[in-house]
Structures are given as C-alpha cells and as structure tokens.
Motif scaffolding. Structure first.
Motif, PDB file in Angstrom:
ATOM      1  N   ALA A  19       0.595  -1.354  -0.183  1.00 26.36           N
ATOM      2  CA  ALA A  19      -0.443   0.086  -0.346  1.00 26.36           C
ATOM      3  C   ALA A  19       0.937   0.692   0.072  1.00 26.36           C
ATOM      4  CB  ALA A  19      -1.232   0.425   1.249  1.00 26.36           C
ATOM      5  N   THR A  20       0.844   2.270  -0.885  1.00 25.83           N
ATOM      6  CA  THR A  20       1.044   3.550  -0.979  1.00 25.83           C
ATOM      7  C   THR A  20       1.275   4.395  -1.203  1.00 25.83           C
ATOM      8  OG1 THR A  20       1.240   3.251  -3.295  1.00 25.83           O
ATOM      9  CG2 THR A  20       3.475   2.224  -2.170  1.00 25.83           C
ATOM     10  N   LYS A  21       0.924   5.484  -1.033  1.00 27.44           N
ATOM     11  CA  LYS A  21      -0.129   7.270  -1.445  1.00 27.44           C
ATOM     12  C   LYS A  21      -0.206   7.566  -2.250  1.00 27.44           C
ATOM     13  CE  LYS A  21       1.159   8.834   2.779  1.00 27.44           C
ATOM     14  NZ  LYS A  21       1.171   9.928   4.068  1.00 27.44           N
ATOM     15  N   ALA A  22      -1.282   7.630  -2.944  1.00 31.73           N
ATOM     16  CA  ALA A  22      -1.579   8.426  -3.940  1.00 31.73           C
ATOM     17  C   ALA A  22      -1.129   9.993  -4.057  1.00 31.73           C
ATOM     18  CB  ALA A  22      -3.036   7.867  -5.420  1.00 31.73           C
ATOM     19  N   ARG A  23      -0.769  10.014  -5.332  1.00 35.74           N
ATOM     20  CA  ARG A  23      -0.741  11.860  -4.548  1.00 35.74           C
ATOM     21  C   ARG A  23      -1.969  12.621  -4.079  1.00 35.74           C
ATOM     22  NH1 ARG A  23       2.783  14.429  -9.060  1.00 35.74           N
ATOM     23  NH2 ARG A  23       4.113  12.776  -9.407  1.00 35.74           N
ATOM     24  N   ASP A  24      -3.490  11.672  -4.600  1.00 31.33           N
ATOM     25  CA  ASP A  24      -4.103  12.740  -4.040  1.00 31.33           C
ATOM     26  C   ASP A  24      -4.455  11.904  -2.283  1.00 31.33           C
ATOM     27  OD1 ASP A  24      -5.255  10.229  -3.967  1.00 31.33           O
ATOM     28  OD2 ASP A  24      -6.774  10.570  -5.234  1.00 31.33           O
ATOM     29  N   GLY A  25      -3.620  10.728  -1.995  1.00 25.37           N
ATOM     30  CA  GLY A  25      -3.514  10.791  -0.766  1.00 25.37           C
ATOM     31  C   GLY A  25      -4.212   9.724  -0.148  1.00 25.37           C
ATOM     32  N   THR A  26      -4.672   8.953  -1.011  1.00 22.61           N
ATOM     33  CA  THR A  26      -6.135   7.928  -1.311  1.00 22.61           C
ATOM     34  C   THR A  26      -5.186   6.533  -1.300  1.00 22.61           C
ATOM     35  OG1 THR A  26      -6.263   8.022  -3.411  1.00 22.61           O
ATOM     36  CG2 THR A  26      -7.832   8.860  -2.594  1.00 22.61           C
ATOM     37  N   PRO A  27      -5.832   5.570  -1.039  1.00 20.26           N
ATOM     38  CA  PRO A  27      -4.563   3.855  -0.644  1.00 20.26           C
ATOM     39  C   PRO A  27      -4.142   3.905  -2.210  1.00 20.26           C
ATOM     40  CG  PRO A  27      -6.089   3.550   0.935  1.00 20.26           C
ATOM     41  CD  PRO A  27      -6.548   5.126   0.509  1.00 20.26           C
ATOM     42  N   GLN A  28      -2.841   3.104  -2.725  1.00 17.90           N
ATOM     43  CA  GLN A  28      -3.189   2.404  -4.014  1.00 17.90           C
ATOM     44  C   GLN A  28      -2.220   0.970  -3.574  1.00 17.90           C
ATOM     45  OE1 GLN A  28       0.248   1.550  -5.872  1.00 17.90           O
ATOM     46  NE2 GLN A  28      -1.008   0.620  -7.572  1.00 17.90           N
ATOM     47  N   LEU A  29      -2.978   0.265  -3.653  1.00 18.09           N
ATOM     48  CA  LEU A  29      -2.598  -1.190  -3.465  1.00 18.09           C
ATOM     49  C   LEU A  29      -1.818  -1.910  -4.244  1.00 18.09           C
ATOM     50  CD1 LEU A  29      -5.817  -2.036  -1.428  1.00 18.09           C
ATOM     51  CD2 LEU A  29      -3.845  -1.159  -0.629  1.00 18.09           C
ATOM     52  N   SER A  30      -1.111  -2.869  -4.111  1.00 21.99           N
ATOM     53  CA  SER A  30      -0.674  -3.529  -5.500  1.00 21.99           C
ATOM     54  C   SER A  30      -0.152  -4.971  -4.761  1.00 21.99           C
ATOM     55  CB  SER A  30       0.896  -2.891  -5.924  1.00 21.99           C
ATOM     56  OG  SER A  30       0.372  -1.528  -6.575  1.00 21.99           O
TER      57      SER A  30
END
Length: 92
Positions: A19-30
């Motif tokens: 889990a990382t933080k997208a530019r808008d602060g939402t989580p991005q899961l890979s």
C-alpha cells in the motif's frame, strides 16, 4: 511483533500487497512478490509503475505478507521505501 520475527515470516512467505499513498492521499494497493536480503525486505518493479511513482513522492508504505494458501497467519509491516534504479538495483 518483533522485526526479527516479521523478517523470518517474510523469508518463508513471498506474497503480499503493498500500500502506497497516491498524490491525492488515497491508498493505492499493488500485489507484489517480496524477499529478504541482508535483513531488508526487497521487491522488483518498473520505474513507470504507480507504486514507484507514489514512493518517489512519499516513501511511507505498508506491506501485508501472507502465505501462498491465503488462509492463515499474516504480517503487516510499516515501511520507509528506498528506490534503487538501474543496474545499482540488481542483485548479484
């Protein structure tokens, strides 16, 4: 959980979700495959992947590692990523 026990778990289980933080602060899961090298959790990815771009902006990330059979114990790690690009990032 002690970090040494978490690293032992990751040595035996290589599947996870980063889990990382997208530019808008939402989580991005890979989904990722991980390994432990010199007591450091490592993974390989592309420079163009969203997770890589997100980590360039903010290295804070979270990793959930679980067994191949999915059910069972799992471990969650809070991480500060270090991106190593090019040939410097290749293992011998």
């Amino acid at each position: 959980m002690e970090i040494s026990k978490a690293l032992d778990y990751v040595r035996k289980n290589d599947r996870g979700v980063l889990a990382t933080k997208a530019r808008d602060g939402t989580p991005q899961l890979s989904p990722v495959t991980v390994a432990v090298v010199d007591d450091t959790v490592v993974m390989s990815t592309r420079d163009t992947a969203f997770k890589t771009k997100n980590l360039h902006c903010d290295p804070q990330s979270w990793l959930c590692v679980f067994p191949e059979k999915w059910l069972g114990r799992w471990v969650q790690l809070e991480c500060q990523a270090e991106i190593i690009s090019g040939e410097a990032g290749l293992l011998p």
